[in-house]
Motif scaffolding. Structure first.
Motif, PDB file in Angstrom:
ATOM      1  N   LEU A  35       8.364  -6.364  -2.772  1.00 33.02           N
ATOM      2  CA  LEU A  35       7.992  -5.409  -1.584  1.00 33.02           C
ATOM      3  C   LEU A  35       7.608  -6.504  -0.224  1.00 33.02           C
ATOM      4  N   LEU A  36       6.878  -7.343  -0.586  1.00 37.00           N
ATOM      5  CA  LEU A  36       6.293  -8.341   0.406  1.00 37.00           C
ATOM      6  C   LEU A  36       7.337  -9.268   0.892  1.00 37.00           C
ATOM      7  N   ALA A  37       8.356  -9.444   0.286  1.00 34.99           N
ATOM      8  CA  ALA A  37       9.474 -10.430   0.383  1.00 34.99           C
ATOM      9  C   ALA A  37      10.510  -9.625   1.208  1.00 34.99           C
ATOM     10  N   SER A  38      10.530  -8.107   0.861  1.00 34.59           N
ATOM     11  CA  SER A  38      11.434  -7.410   1.760  1.00 34.59           C
ATOM     12  C   SER A  38      10.800  -7.035   3.058  1.00 34.59           C
ATOM     13  N   HIS A  39       9.618  -6.838   3.378  1.00 34.04           N
ATOM     14  CA  HIS A  39       9.052  -6.802   4.641  1.00 34.04           C
ATOM     15  C   HIS A  39       9.124  -8.143   5.502  1.00 34.04           C
ATOM     16  N   GLU A  91       4.458  -5.305  15.752  1.00 30.28           N
ATOM     17  CA  GLU A  91       3.193  -5.778  15.417  1.00 30.28           C
ATOM     18  C   GLU A  91       2.400  -5.094  14.729  1.00 30.28           C
ATOM     19  N   GLU A  92       2.478  -3.678  15.069  1.00 23.93           N
ATOM     20  CA  GLU A  92       1.552  -2.644  14.332  1.00 23.93           C
ATOM     21  C   GLU A  92       2.047  -2.426  12.815  1.00 23.93           C
ATOM     22  N   LEU A  93       3.537  -2.588  12.541  1.00 25.42           N
ATOM     23  CA  LEU A  93       3.933  -2.623  11.097  1.00 25.42           C
ATOM     24  C   LEU A  93       3.368  -3.850  10.453  1.00 25.42           C
ATOM     25  N   ASP A  94       3.580  -5.031  11.016  1.00 27.15           N
ATOM     26  CA  ASP A  94       3.161  -6.216  10.487  1.00 27.15           C
ATOM     27  C   ASP A  94       1.521  -6.324  10.090  1.00 27.15           C
ATOM     28  N   LEU A  95       0.886  -5.829  10.945  1.00 32.97           N
ATOM     29  CA  LEU A  95      -0.440  -5.694  10.960  1.00 32.97           C
ATOM     30  C   LEU A  95      -0.765  -4.861   9.801  1.00 32.97           C
ATOM     31  N   ALA A  96      -0.439  -3.795   9.611  1.00 34.19           N
ATOM     32  CA  ALA A  96      -0.429  -2.698   8.503  1.00 34.19           C
ATOM     33  C   ALA A  96      -0.226  -3.135   7.150  1.00 34.19           C
ATOM     34  N   VAL A  97       0.812  -3.901   6.895  1.00 40.81           N
ATOM     35  CA  VAL A  97       1.095  -4.712   5.834  1.00 40.81           C
ATOM     36  C   VAL A  97      -0.101  -5.862   5.505  1.00 40.81           C
ATOM     37  N   GLU A  98      -0.209  -6.438   6.629  1.00 38.15           N
ATOM     38  CA  GLU A  98      -1.380  -7.615   6.312  1.00 38.15           C
ATOM     39  C   GLU A  98      -2.714  -6.787   5.819  1.00 38.15           C
ATOM     40  N   VAL A  99      -3.270  -5.830   6.528  1.00 32.46           N
ATOM     41  CA  VAL A  99      -4.400  -5.036   6.100  1.00 32.46           C
ATOM     42  C   VAL A  99      -4.311  -4.530   4.546  1.00 32.46           C
ATOM     43  N   ALA A 100      -3.181  -3.834   4.235  1.00 36.18           N
ATOM     44  CA  ALA A 100      -3.107  -3.348   2.964  1.00 36.18           C
ATOM     45  C   ALA A 100      -3.499  -4.554   1.946  1.00 36.18           C
ATOM     46  N   MET A 101      -2.845  -5.518   2.041  1.00 34.78           N
ATOM     47  CA  MET A 101      -2.826  -6.742   1.256  1.00 34.78           C
ATOM     48  C   MET A 101      -4.276  -7.321   0.893  1.00 34.78           C
ATOM     49  N   ARG A 102      -4.897  -7.291   2.079  1.00 32.07           N
ATOM     50  CA  ARG A 102      -6.192  -7.704   2.465  1.00 32.07           C
ATOM     51  C   ARG A 102      -7.285  -6.767   1.434  1.00 32.07           C
ATOM     52  N   ALA A 112      -3.916  -4.237  -2.180  1.00 29.02           N
ATOM     53  CA  ALA A 112      -2.613  -3.290  -2.355  1.00 29.02           C
ATOM     54  C   ALA A 112      -1.749  -4.527  -3.438  1.00 29.02           C
ATOM     55  N   VAL A 113      -1.200  -3.800  -4.392  1.00 28.84           N
ATOM     56  CA  VAL A 113      -0.204  -4.483  -5.275  1.00 28.84           C
ATOM     57  C   VAL A 113       1.051  -4.951  -4.457  1.00 28.84           C
ATOM     58  N   GLY A 114       1.703  -4.458  -3.363  1.00 32.38           N
ATOM     59  CA  GLY A 114       2.428  -4.857  -2.477  1.00 32.38           C
ATOM     60  C   GLY A 114       2.691  -3.770  -1.345  1.00 32.38           C
ATOM     61  N   SER A 115       3.383  -4.320  -0.355  1.00 30.40           N
ATOM     62  CA  SER A 115       3.430  -3.512   1.252  1.00 30.40           C
ATOM     63  C   SER A 115       4.580  -3.851   1.657  1.00 30.40           C
ATOM     64  N   ARG A 116       5.205  -2.842   2.526  1.00 31.63           N
ATOM     65  CA  ARG A 116       6.200  -3.220   3.288  1.00 31.63           C
ATOM     66  C   ARG A 116       6.516  -2.128   4.518  1.00 31.63           C
ATOM     67  N   MET A 117       7.004  -2.340   5.386  1.00 30.12           N
ATOM     68  CA  MET A 117       7.635  -1.265   6.200  1.00 30.12           C
ATOM     69  C   MET A 117       8.583  -0.531   5.653  1.00 30.12           C
ATOM     70  N   ALA A 174       6.321   3.992   9.870  1.00 33.90           N
ATOM     71  CA  ALA A 174       5.350   3.586   8.926  1.00 33.90           C
ATOM     72  C   ALA A 174       5.446   2.505   8.151  1.00 33.90           C
ATOM     73  N   ALA A 175       4.406   1.961   7.474  1.00 29.78           N
ATOM     74  CA  ALA A 175       4.725   1.015   6.094  1.00 29.78           C
ATOM     75  C   ALA A 175       3.993   1.616   4.907  1.00 29.78           C
ATOM     76  N   ILE A 176       4.434   0.960   3.869  1.00 30.17           N
ATOM     77  CA  ILE A 176       3.930   1.991   2.538  1.00 30.17           C
ATOM     78  C   ILE A 176       3.125   0.733   1.779  1.00 30.17           C
ATOM     79  N   ALA A 177       2.017   1.103   1.042  1.00 34.14           N
ATOM     80  CA  ALA A 177       1.624   0.231   0.235  1.00 34.14           C
ATOM     81  C   ALA A 177       1.333   0.904  -1.410  1.00 34.14           C
ATOM     82  N   VAL A 178       1.568   0.226  -2.176  1.00 36.80           N
ATOM     83  CA  VAL A 178       1.420   0.656  -3.549  1.00 36.80           C
ATOM     84  C   VAL A 178       0.006   0.080  -3.954  1.00 36.80           C
TER      85      VAL A 178
END
Length: 376
Positions: free
Chosen positions: A289-293, A305-316, A319-324, A332-336
């Protein structure tokens, strides 16, 4: 929502509807912009749906209304609809299947699928009206055929050069599963996700930055992919593998190469994701998922930038993984993520967005749910 659709229909048209049909929005786990390149995708239907209360008419008039804007849009089946905002989606579907029509219809829509968030509110409208008209006109189309007709309406009437993923997911989705779709053969297979036993959910981080597929960025990406395929001598980028990338880099412009590299590697990530899910390897799935993003942000350049930030926050947040997810340029971005971390994810996203001066995001969980169906 069913009762709301019925009440809205009665208020708009003055009589009781024949029935109510619905279709879900979709979230895409992985496989972005691969559909129109005849590649692989792995979306699922979400537990947010569009409902249409509908009745046939004896004349050729088609009227649609909704709680979106309170307006009623009217046309007939002989004229391709234009410049009627959201009503282009349902009336476009009616227009592309007009040869099966047995008269017009009245329809009223209600929905809790967020608009412009990458959750395919448009496909939910198309599939809800598609399954309703298929029944009242006794067209006898399969769910897959209705999905392709929805795509045709979006391409030809709305003017958005989208693939078939959104409509296929909305039509064929099953509970607690994703839909693996081969966009070349149109073969679809249900892939169990088994999130609940692991206490995992798919969280949506809606940036509230709206996008529209008919805007130029999407079209330019598609044209770049088509140009790359032609230069490489294949009918679509599905014909290329990771081993072809060195040659592609030598023959394509830098921009076209990076677009092609995203599609080729994304197809491989979808296949790898299915294997990881089957093996229960959520760590590898999260890494995919992260590689996809990263590929969408840097090679396909559709993140913001907002999508990148959402993924960064999810991993912090853990989250198992996250991507737009979705077409990009907003949404939106998703996070498992573990269900117990949802409150922290929401709080962390809101504080991180506020610190950057961005608008407040919406964070919520979605549950893989059933596809289009008749409600009553």
């Amino acid at each position: 929502m069913i009762e709301k659709a019925v009440a809205g229909f009665e208020a708009a048209f003055g009589y009781e509807p024949l029935g109510v049909w619905s279709a879900p929005g979709r979230a895409n786990l992985i496989g972005e912009h691969t559909d129109y390149n005849e590649g692989f995708v792995l979306p699922f239907g979400i537990d947010k749906r569009t409902y249409v209360a509908l009745s046939p008419r004896e004349d050729a008039t088609c009227r649609v209304s909704s709680d979106i804007d309170g307006k009623t849009y009217e046309t007939d089946l002989t004229t391709i609809p234009t410049d009627i905002d959201w009503a282009l989606y349902p009336l476009g579907v009616a227009w592309v299947i007009r040869e099966w029509a047995k008269g017009g219809f009245d329809a009223f829509f209600v929905s809790d699928v967020p608009v412009g968030s990458g959750l395919s509110s448009s496909a939910a409208i198309e599939c809800a009206i598609g399954i309703a008209l298929n029944e009242i006109w006794d067209a006898g189309r399969t769910k897959q055929e209705i999905a392709l007709l929805g795509q045709k309406a979006e391409n030809q009437v709305v003017g958005a050069p989208t693939g078939m993923m959104d409509q296929t997911a909305s039509m064929l989705a099953e509970a607690d599963s994703a839909v693996f779709l081969d966009c070349q053969s149109l073969e679809a297979k249900s892939i169990p996700l088994n999130l609940e036993p692991r206490n995992l959910v798919v969280a949506v981080m809606d940036t509230q930055v709206a996008h529209r597929h008919s805007d130029g960025g999407y079209r330019v990406r598609r044209e770049s992919c088509e140009r790359g395929a032609k230069t490489m001598g294949v009918s679509s980028l599905r014909g290329l593998s990771v081993e072809d990338l060195p040659r592609a880099q030598s023959e394509l412009s830098d921009v076209d190469f990076r677009r092609v590299r995203h599609i080729v590697t994304e197809n491989q990530r979808v296949l790898d994701s299915i294997r990881a899910l089957a093996a229960g390897d959520m760590k590898q799935f999260g890494e995919l998922l992260l590689a996809s993003h990263d590929s969408m942000a840097h090679d396909f350049e559709i993140s913001i930038e907002e999508l990148d930030l959402a993924v960064e926050v999810a991993m912090r947040t853990g989250a198992v993984g996250s991507r737009m997810t979705g077409g990009g340029f907003g949404g939106a971005a998703i996070a498992v993520i573990d269900k117990g971390l949802l409150p922290a994810l929401e709080e962390n996203c809101k504080s991180a967005f506020a610190a950057k001066g961005y608008g407040e995001p919406k964070v919520f969980a979605v549950v893989p749910s059933e596809g289009a169906r008749k409600e009553r």
